[in-house]
Design an enzyme around this catalytic site. Structure first.
Site, short mmCIF file in Angstrom:
data_model
loop_
_atom_site.label_atom_id
_atom_site.label_comp_id
_atom_site.label_asym_id
_atom_site.label_seq_id
_atom_site.Cartn_x
_atom_site.Cartn_y
_atom_site.Cartn_z
N LYS A 22 0.19 6.54 -11.08
CA LYS A 22 -1.26 6.74 -11.01
C LYS A 22 -1.85 6.56 -12.41
CE LYS A 22 -1.40 9.79 -6.98
NZ LYS A 22 -1.81 11.08 -6.40
N ARG A 25 -2.73 3.02 -13.21
CA ARG A 25 -4.04 2.64 -12.65
C ARG A 25 -5.19 3.15 -13.53
NH1 ARG A 25 -7.09 1.23 -8.28
NH2 ARG A 25 -8.94 2.49 -7.96
N ARG A 56 23.93 7.71 11.46
CA ARG A 56 23.77 6.30 11.82
C ARG A 56 24.63 5.40 10.95
NH1 ARG A 56 19.43 3.29 10.35
NH2 ARG A 56 18.23 5.13 9.79
N GLU A 137 13.58 4.99 -4.10
CA GLU A 137 13.15 3.71 -3.54
C GLU A 137 11.64 3.56 -3.70
OE1 GLU A 137 14.40 1.54 0.44
OE2 GLU A 137 12.56 2.67 0.79
N ALA A 149 2.47 -1.68 8.70
CA ALA A 149 3.68 -0.83 8.71
C ALA A 149 3.36 0.57 9.25
CB ALA A 149 4.26 -0.73 7.30
N GLU A 152 2.99 0.20 13.07
CA GLU A 152 4.29 -0.08 13.69
C GLU A 152 5.18 1.16 13.65
OE1 GLU A 152 8.40 -1.96 13.87
OE2 GLU A 152 7.54 -0.60 12.42
P1 0O2 Z 1 -7.61 10.66 -4.96
O1 0O2 Z 1 -8.40 11.72 -5.62
O2 0O2 Z 1 -8.02 10.45 -3.54
O3 0O2 Z 1 -7.53 9.41 -5.73
P2 0O2 Z 1 -1.38 14.23 -4.25
O4 0O2 Z 1 -0.04 14.81 -4.41
O5 0O2 Z 1 -2.36 15.10 -3.51
O6 0O2 Z 1 -1.94 13.65 -5.51
P3 0O2 Z 1 -0.26 12.84 -2.12
O7 0O2 Z 1 0.19 14.14 -1.59
O8 0O2 Z 1 0.74 11.81 -2.47
O9 0O2 Z 1 -1.21 12.98 -3.34
O10 0O2 Z 1 -1.22 12.27 -1.07
P4 0O2 Z 1 -0.87 11.25 0.05
O11 0O2 Z 1 -1.49 11.75 1.30
O12 0O2 Z 1 0.57 10.92 0.03
O13 0O2 Z 1 -1.62 9.99 -0.51
C1 0O2 Z 1 -2.92 9.85 -0.27
C2 0O2 Z 1 -3.55 9.35 -1.55
O14 0O2 Z 1 -3.78 7.96 -1.37
C3 0O2 Z 1 -4.87 10.02 -1.73
O15 0O2 Z 1 -5.20 10.03 -3.08
C4 0O2 Z 1 -5.82 9.05 -1.03
O16 0O2 Z 1 -7.11 9.13 -1.52
C5 0O2 Z 1 -5.18 7.72 -1.37
N1 0O2 Z 1 -5.51 6.69 -0.40
C6 0O2 Z 1 -5.15 6.60 0.90
N2 0O2 Z 1 -5.62 5.48 1.46
C7 0O2 Z 1 -6.29 4.82 0.48
C8 0O2 Z 1 -6.98 3.56 0.41
O17 0O2 Z 1 -7.08 2.80 1.38
N3 0O2 Z 1 -7.50 3.22 -0.80
C9 0O2 Z 1 -7.39 4.01 -1.90
N4 0O2 Z 1 -7.91 3.60 -3.05
N5 0O2 Z 1 -6.76 5.19 -1.87
C10 0O2 Z 1 -6.21 5.59 -0.70
P5 0O2 Z 1 -5.03 11.35 -3.96
O18 0O2 Z 1 -3.71 11.27 -4.61
O19 0O2 Z 1 -5.29 12.56 -3.14
O20 0O2 Z 1 -6.13 11.20 -5.03
P1 0O2 Z 2 10.59 6.53 6.56
O1 0O2 Z 2 10.58 7.59 5.56
O2 0O2 Z 2 10.32 7.01 7.94
O3 0O2 Z 2 9.75 5.36 6.16
P2 0O2 Z 2 17.95 1.20 7.02
O4 0O2 Z 2 19.42 1.19 6.83
O5 0O2 Z 2 17.41 0.05 7.83
O6 0O2 Z 2 17.38 2.51 7.48
P3 0O2 Z 2 17.90 0.54 4.26
O7 0O2 Z 2 18.65 -0.73 4.40
O8 0O2 Z 2 18.53 1.70 3.58
O9 0O2 Z 2 17.31 1.04 5.64
O10 0O2 Z 2 16.58 0.26 3.50
P4 0O2 Z 2 15.39 -0.71 3.77
O11 0O2 Z 2 15.48 -1.42 5.07
O12 0O2 Z 2 15.21 -1.50 2.53
O13 0O2 Z 2 14.21 0.33 3.84
C1 0O2 Z 2 14.04 1.21 4.89
C2 0O2 Z 2 12.61 1.69 4.83
O14 0O2 Z 2 11.74 0.57 4.79
C3 0O2 Z 2 12.21 2.46 6.07
O15 0O2 Z 2 12.45 3.81 5.86
C4 0O2 Z 2 10.73 2.17 6.19
O16 0O2 Z 2 9.99 2.97 5.30
C5 0O2 Z 2 10.67 0.74 5.70
N1 0O2 Z 2 10.89 -0.20 6.80
C6 0O2 Z 2 11.92 -1.05 6.92
N2 0O2 Z 2 11.79 -1.80 8.03
C7 0O2 Z 2 10.64 -1.42 8.63
C8 0O2 Z 2 9.96 -1.84 9.82
O17 0O2 Z 2 10.40 -2.72 10.57
N3 0O2 Z 2 8.79 -1.20 10.10
C9 0O2 Z 2 8.27 -0.23 9.31
N4 0O2 Z 2 7.12 0.32 9.66
N5 0O2 Z 2 8.91 0.19 8.18
C10 0O2 Z 2 10.07 -0.38 7.86
P5 0O2 Z 2 12.82 4.81 7.03
O18 0O2 Z 2 14.26 5.14 6.93
O19 0O2 Z 2 12.29 4.31 8.32
O20 0O2 Z 2 12.10 6.10 6.56
#
Ligand code: 0O2
Ligand code: 0O2
Length: 208
Positions: A22, A25, A56, A137, A149, A152
């Site tokens: 962050k 950015r 698995r 990762e 993603a 899906e």
């Molecule tokens: P801000 O103030 O919105 O920039 P945290 O630990 O609270 O900092 P955390 O738990 O990782 O963050 O939050 P999460 O839910 O994993 O991630 C959500 C963050 O991604 C939030 O920002 C959202 O505002 C931001 N976000 C989600 N979708 C979008 C998008 O489409 N565009 C942009 N620019 N931001 C997005 P933070 O971290 O709460 O901070």
């Molecule tokens: P989460 O936290 O639910 O996202 P594998 O053995 O296939 O499980 P590998 O080879 O260790 O995975 O790693 P890979 O394929 O590089 O990365 C796996 C992660 O990539 C997944 O985590 C997803 O986050 C994302 N990913 C991979 N393939 C797809 C897909 O077809 N659709 C979506 N939506 N995400 C995907 P996990 O384990 O699902 O955990």
């Protein structure tokens, strides 16, 4: 196995990397440059998912530290496909982590239609008086790839991994549409960035 003790360093790694990325950015915005990072999220894999993956992949619990690379997971969202490569370049130059593997699911999309660039890094955390190198990762993707993603992933959850063929086909088409959207946006990238710079400057002026 005490999961709290095992997972705590991973939690710390996720929090530290979220702050650092962050920060990248913020620095770009301060310098009035385009940020290749739009936003960052992170999570520690839930215990149940770790156990599932262990079964698995037929692993023993001693192997999970080396064999499950996404116990700590960071996701970096970008506006443009080019930004993904800028983020990878930026990670390659950093002195506080070491890249151990790169998986390019952009030029080699998964059969599902999934696209993203995965970078596995070795990252040192300080736990008490000791330093521990952990695997993290980092998934780097565009907003369009993330949209696909996320949808899906929910459908997979709904159908417990067995998405009906008809929906699977639609998802593959949607993945291609998302990719074309990225290509279209790349073509007007200059125009978009110029507009965003003007907007940012206006916002900054309001704050000062
Ligand atoms: P801000 O103030 O919105 O920039 P945290 O630990 O609270 O900092 P955390 O738990 O990782 O963050 O939050 P999460 O839910 O994993 O991630 C959500 C963050 O991604 C939030 O920002 C959202 O505002 C931001 N976000 C989600 N979708 C979008 C998008 O489409 N565009 C942009 N620019 N931001 C997005 P933070 O971290 O709460 O901070
Ligand atoms: P989460 O936290 O639910 O996202 P594998 O053995 O296939 O499980 P590998 O080879 O260790 O995975 O790693 P890979 O394929 O590089 O990365 C796996 C992660 O990539 C997944 O985590 C997803 O986050 C994302 N990913 C991979 N393939 C797809 C897909 O077809 N659709 C979506 N939506 N995400 C995907 P996990 O384990 O699902 O955990």
């Amino acid at each position: 196995m005490d999961w709290n003790v095992f997972l705590n360093p991973y939690k710390q790694a996720v929090e530290e990397l979220k702050i650092k990325l962050k920060g990248v950015r913020e620095q770009c915005l301060i310098e009035n440059k385009h940020s290749p990072i739009e936003f960052v999220t992170g999570r520690v894999k839930p215990i149940a998912s770790i156990i599932d993956k262990t079964k698995r992949k037929n692993l023993s619990l001693e192997d999970i530290e080396t064999e499950i690379q996404d116990i700590a997971g960071i996701r970096v969202m970008c506006q443009f496909v080019d930004d993904i490569y800028a983020v990878i370049h930026l990670l390659e130059k950093r002195k506080d982590l070491k890249i151990v593997e790169e998986r390019d699911y952009i030029t080699h999309k998964k059969p599902s239609g999934y696209r993203s660039f995965h970078v596995v890094v070795s990252y040192p955390v300080q736990i008490g008086e000791t330093e521990k190198n952990l695997l993290v990762e980092i998934q780097i993707r565009t907003l369009a790839m993330n949209f696909w993603a996320t949808i899906e992933h929910s459908l997979n959850y709904k159908y417990s991994g067995a998405i009906p063929k008809k929906i699977e086909n639609r998802l593959q088409r949607a993945a291609e549409a998302a990719f074309r959207l990225d290509e279209e946006m790349s073509l007007i990238k200059g125009e978009i960035q110029e507009a965003q710079k003007i907007f940012e400057q206006k916002e900054q002026r309001k704050l000062t």
